[in-house]
Structures are given as C-alpha cells and as structure tokens.
Motif scaffolding. Sequence first.
Motif, PDB file in Angstrom:
ATOM      1  N   ALA A  17      51.134  31.498  27.618  1.00  0.00           N
ATOM      2  CA  ALA A  17      50.353  32.647  27.882  1.00  0.00           C
ATOM      3  C   ALA A  17      49.208  32.090  28.661  1.00  0.00           C
ATOM      4  O   ALA A  17      48.717  32.586  29.457  1.00  0.00           O
ATOM      5  N   THR A  18      48.589  30.968  28.122  1.00  0.00           N
ATOM      6  CA  THR A  18      47.328  30.511  28.717  1.00  0.00           C
ATOM      7  C   THR A  18      47.655  30.071  30.227  1.00  0.00           C
ATOM      8  O   THR A  18      46.823  30.435  31.014  1.00  0.00           O
ATOM      9  N   LEU A  19      48.910  29.307  30.398  1.00  0.00           N
ATOM     10  CA  LEU A  19      48.853  28.709  31.630  1.00  0.00           C
ATOM     11  C   LEU A  19      49.359  29.790  32.543  1.00  0.00           C
ATOM     12  O   LEU A  19      48.809  29.843  33.710  1.00  0.00           O
ATOM     13  N   VAL A  20      50.138  30.754  32.249  1.00  0.00           N
ATOM     14  CA  VAL A  20      50.466  32.129  33.249  1.00  0.00           C
ATOM     15  C   VAL A  20      49.137  32.694  33.441  1.00  0.00           C
ATOM     16  O   VAL A  20      48.986  33.161  34.645  1.00  0.00           O
ATOM     17  N   LEU A  21      48.308  33.282  32.431  1.00  0.00           N
ATOM     18  CA  LEU A  21      47.271  33.892  32.647  1.00  0.00           C
ATOM     19  C   LEU A  21      46.116  33.052  33.526  1.00  0.00           C
ATOM     20  O   LEU A  21      45.473  33.676  34.232  1.00  0.00           O
ATOM     21  N   ALA A  22      45.964  31.886  33.488  1.00  0.00           N
ATOM     22  CA  ALA A  22      45.171  30.973  34.026  1.00  0.00           C
ATOM     23  C   ALA A  22      45.310  31.137  35.432  1.00  0.00           C
ATOM     24  O   ALA A  22      44.552  31.310  36.472  1.00  0.00           O
ATOM     25  N   VAL A  23      46.842  31.081  35.677  1.00  0.00           N
ATOM     26  CA  VAL A  23      47.183  31.318  37.392  1.00  0.00           C
ATOM     27  C   VAL A  23      46.899  32.594  37.838  1.00  0.00           C
ATOM     28  O   VAL A  23      46.175  32.855  39.017  1.00  0.00           O
ATOM     29  N   LEU A  24      47.320  33.731  36.956  1.00  0.00           N
ATOM     30  CA  LEU A  24      46.967  35.014  37.626  1.00  0.00           C
ATOM     31  C   LEU A  24      45.527  35.279  37.589  1.00  0.00           C
ATOM     32  O   LEU A  24      44.737  35.898  38.434  1.00  0.00           O
ATOM     33  N   GLY A  25      44.595  34.954  36.743  1.00  0.00           N
ATOM     34  CA  GLY A  25      43.305  34.899  36.539  1.00  0.00           C
ATOM     35  C   GLY A  25      42.633  34.247  37.806  1.00  0.00           C
ATOM     36  O   GLY A  25      41.688  34.943  38.294  1.00  0.00           O
ATOM     37  N   GLY A  49      43.408  36.383  40.892  1.00  0.00           N
ATOM     38  CA  GLY A  49      42.738  37.667  40.689  1.00  0.00           C
ATOM     39  C   GLY A  49      41.247  37.535  40.939  1.00  0.00           C
ATOM     40  O   GLY A  49      40.449  38.366  41.756  1.00  0.00           O
ATOM     41  N   GLY A  50      40.723  36.442  40.221  1.00  0.00           N
ATOM     42  CA  GLY A  50      39.174  36.268  40.460  1.00  0.00           C
ATOM     43  C   GLY A  50      38.736  35.940  41.881  1.00  0.00           C
ATOM     44  O   GLY A  50      37.768  36.354  42.515  1.00  0.00           O
ATOM     45  N   ALA A  51      39.636  34.973  42.561  1.00  0.00           N
ATOM     46  CA  ALA A  51      39.364  34.672  43.897  1.00  0.00           C
ATOM     47  C   ALA A  51      39.455  35.979  44.908  1.00  0.00           C
ATOM     48  O   ALA A  51      38.445  36.247  45.441  1.00  0.00           O
ATOM     49  N   TRP A  52      40.476  36.910  44.550  1.00  0.00           N
ATOM     50  CA  TRP A  52      40.691  37.987  45.346  1.00  0.00           C
ATOM     51  C   TRP A  52      39.496  39.349  45.178  1.00  0.00           C
ATOM     52  O   TRP A  52      39.068  39.798  46.006  1.00  0.00           O
ATOM     53  N   LEU A  53      39.626  39.619  43.801  1.00  0.00           N
ATOM     54  CA  LEU A  53      39.109  40.808  43.431  1.00  0.00           C
ATOM     55  C   LEU A  53      37.850  40.324  42.812  1.00  0.00           C
ATOM     56  O   LEU A  53      36.833  41.475  42.628  1.00  0.00           O
ATOM     57  N   GLY A  54      37.530  39.069  42.272  1.00  0.00           N
ATOM     58  CA  GLY A  54      36.325  39.078  41.581  1.00  0.00           C
ATOM     59  C   GLY A  54      34.954  39.177  42.147  1.00  0.00           C
ATOM     60  O   GLY A  54      34.100  40.125  41.812  1.00  0.00           O
ATOM     61  N   GLY A 113      31.005  33.549  44.986  1.00  0.00           N
ATOM     62  CA  GLY A 113      31.993  33.440  46.119  1.00  0.00           C
ATOM     63  C   GLY A 113      33.427  33.429  45.408  1.00  0.00           C
ATOM     64  O   GLY A 113      33.487  33.218  44.048  1.00  0.00           O
ATOM     65  N   GLY A 114      34.317  33.715  46.193  1.00  0.00           N
ATOM     66  CA  GLY A 114      35.811  33.897  45.732  1.00  0.00           C
ATOM     67  C   GLY A 114      36.153  32.419  44.915  1.00  0.00           C
ATOM     68  O   GLY A 114      36.840  32.572  43.694  1.00  0.00           O
ATOM     69  N   GLY A 115      35.644  31.253  45.503  1.00  0.00           N
ATOM     70  CA  GLY A 115      36.154  29.944  44.567  1.00  0.00           C
ATOM     71  C   GLY A 115      35.342  30.012  43.224  1.00  0.00           C
ATOM     72  O   GLY A 115      35.908  29.508  42.310  1.00  0.00           O
ATOM     73  N   ASP A 116      34.182  30.196  43.267  1.00  0.00           N
ATOM     74  CA  ASP A 116      33.500  30.307  41.937  1.00  0.00           C
ATOM     75  C   ASP A 116      34.105  31.383  40.906  1.00  0.00           C
ATOM     76  O   ASP A 116      34.025  31.216  39.799  1.00  0.00           O
ATOM     77  N   THR A 117      34.093  32.557  41.484  1.00  0.00           N
ATOM     78  CA  THR A 117      34.709  33.551  40.518  1.00  0.00           C
ATOM     79  C   THR A 117      36.219  33.018  39.898  1.00  0.00           C
ATOM     80  O   THR A 117      36.563  33.375  38.911  1.00  0.00           O
ATOM     81  N   ALA A 118      36.903  32.357  40.771  1.00  0.00           N
ATOM     82  CA  ALA A 118      38.191  31.862  40.423  1.00  0.00           C
ATOM     83  C   ALA A 118      37.852  30.848  39.128  1.00  0.00           C
ATOM     84  O   ALA A 118      38.772  31.006  38.283  1.00  0.00           O
ATOM     85  N   ILE A 119      37.096  29.848  39.184  1.00  0.00           N
ATOM     86  CA  ILE A 119      36.815  28.991  38.373  1.00  0.00           C
ATOM     87  C   ILE A 119      36.428  29.691  36.984  1.00  0.00           C
ATOM     88  O   ILE A 119      36.718  29.364  35.926  1.00  0.00           O
ATOM     89  N   VAL A 120      35.800  30.272  37.022  1.00  0.00           N
ATOM     90  CA  VAL A 120      35.159  31.290  35.884  1.00  0.00           C
ATOM     91  C   VAL A 120      36.118  32.065  35.184  1.00  0.00           C
ATOM     92  O   VAL A 120      36.182  32.141  34.099  1.00  0.00           O
TER      93      VAL A 120
END
Length: 409
Positions: free
Chosen positions: A294-302, A305-310, A325-332
């Motif tokens: 679940a962690t690995l799957v949600l990390a990819v989706l997160g 999603g963070g880069a796109w919608l964050g 920025g999109g990259g930073d929201t993806a990391i967070v």
Amino acid sequence: MTDTRTDGRGRRDTTALAVGSVLNGVLAYVFFALVTRALGAGPAAPVAVLWAWWSFAGAAFTFPVQHWITRTCSLPAGEQGVRRGLGRVAAAVVAASLVAGALSWAFGERLFGADAGGFPLLVVAVGVGSGVLGVVRGLLSGRDRFGALGLNLVLENGVRCVVAGVLMAADNEHAAAYGLALLAGYAVALLRPSALVPRSTGEGEAPGALSFVTGASAGQLLAQVTLTGGPVLLAAVNGAPAEVTALFAGLALFRAPYTLALGMVAGLTGRLTRLVEDGRHDALVRVREVVVVATLVLAVLGGLGGAWLGPWLMELVFGEGVRLGGGDTAIVAVGSVFALANLVLTVGLLARGLPGTVARTWLASLPFGAVALVVAPGDALTRTCWTFLVVEVAAWIGFLLLERRADRG
C-alpha cells in the motif's frame, strides 16, 4: 482473548471512529480560524503558541498513554495492570507538564508577548489535560468502545469551537480567554467518568509502564518534529518568508490523512497485541506485506497527484500565491505517504512491546536527512522537501527491519 463484537457493531464503531477522526481534525482548524478572526493575526500569536504546544502534548502524552493502556488491556494483565502502572505514568505526565510550564514562564515574554499573564499555567493545564485524554481514549479503546471514542474525538474540538464562538459573539478580545477555550476541550473527559478509572480485571502486572510510555513519547515527538518541522528548518537555511509559508501550508494539506489515521489506529493496537500474544506471526507478516504494498502504490499515486493537482489545490485551500512548485508538492506528498505508513508500523512495534526502538529508529534516520539537505539538488526549499522525504523513508525501512527481526525472535 477473543473479540465478542458482532460484525455489524464492528462496522458501526469503525464508521463512528472514522467520522470522529475527520471531524476532530476539521474542528481543530475551525477553532484556530475563529481565534484569528476574533483577535487578528498579531494578537492571536499567544494562542498560536499554545496551540502548537497542544499538538506536541498530544504526541508526548495522549498518544503514548492511550496506546500503553490499550495494549495492556489486551494482555493478561488487563485493566488491573493499568491500575498498577497508572500512578507512575500520571506522575511523569504531571512532572513533564510542570517543567514545560516553568520553561514557558522563564521565556514568557518571548513566547507569549509582554502580556503573557496566565499562559504558563495554561501550558501546564494543557499537558495534564492531554494525559487525561490519553487515559480516557486508552480505556475506551481497550474496552472496544470505539463509537464512544469517535464521539470523544468530535466533542473535544467541538467544545472548543463553541466556547470560542461565544467569546467571539461577546466581542471578547482577550487572548487568555481563547486559551481557556482551548483548555475547555479537555472537559469531555468528564462525560464518561467510568473511562477515567481502570477496572479490577485481569491478572498480574504489565511491567515497564513508565518505560513504555517514555519510549513511545520520545518516538512520537520525533515523528511530529519530522512531520511539522520543515518550515523551521527552511527558515534556518535562509528560505524566503513566502517559501516558509508555502511549505507550512503544503505540509498541513498533505498530512490530513495522517491526522485522520491518528484517531483510526486506536483499534489497531489491541488487535495487533492479541495477534502477538497468540503467536500469530503469519497474520503479522500479512499485515506488514499489506503496509509495504500500500505504501509503494500510494507513494506513486501521491507523487503523480501532488505534481499535477498539488499547486492548484494549495491555492484553492490557502489562497492565491500560497503554493509550491509541482516537483516540491510531489516530494511532500510522497513523504506524507511514508509518514502515514510509519504511524501504522509504529503501532505495530508498540503492540510488540518495543517502544524504545521507535525513538532510536527516528534518531538513526535524522543523519540521512542531514545528508539530503546538503547534497540534494535544487534551492533551499526543494532541499528541505527532500530532507523530509528521506527521513521518512529511512524510518520506514528501519521499522520494517525491526518488525521482521521481532517476528523471527
């Protein structure tokens, strides 16, 4: 120890606990919004400091006391073991609260302004109240009263919002009055007096009550610092004020599932403890495998999603210009997924009676974050985001290794 609840009641209790956790988190922000609207951003600063202490007191006192009690109730010692260890735990909570109060008094003007007044006393009261809530929630969880626990979660911040609303309607502009409103939330502990007193059920004694609570407290405090300390770190490495605000907002937004899970894991401690006591290592391994997948799957989706919608979502919630920025929201977003997984793995280690390993794992993870802060690409903001993610991933790996070793042992 078997679970006598019917499936229907179990589903109702789970739903009530989920709803209570969500509303508790929402009402916490509503309370602070009422305070800032009533006092203004500047005069509300003392209440903001007290609110920050409230969040740390929850990590230091409420969480460890609750999960110690829940675990003990699932052992042969039962509530009798809680009765025998509660005095030492309560004394430690009071002592730590008094130390926090003394420190806040010594630095009162810096923390609360020139009119610090009774805020150091409120600091002591918040610490003690957090411990009392840990007792109530622990006994409710240990007795499988999850519906009542969900109601307790809602009412805690609901009472605060009602009191703050009354003060606002009365045009009260005294910061200390809103500090007392925060304290009023602990009155929900009195709604169920029976949950304040352990019963004389069980046999023997659960050893190490104080060491369990101390270890769990240290671990959860380090987890809280990792989860919320990014803006402070960014400010320390000369991040721009707007970036500090944006990082604060981004972390607050993406840790919403974590806040929900803090209430939801109440029922997990007892169930995992019973699996440990029954020697059901096969079931424990399956739980761990589910967490990993679940962690690995949600990390990819997160991350996607963070880069796109964050960035868009941040501006929608916090206002125009408050965005990463999109990259930073993806990391967070990815780091927040691992933080959520670490909470579940922490509960698993507490169920195994290994609270000290939680704090040691967090301490061992911090140097990896320090390296990331130095070598990660990008500006100060991006490197701070990477630091958060690296620490969470390092802790995740450490927790998994500890669980595997404990199961083999």
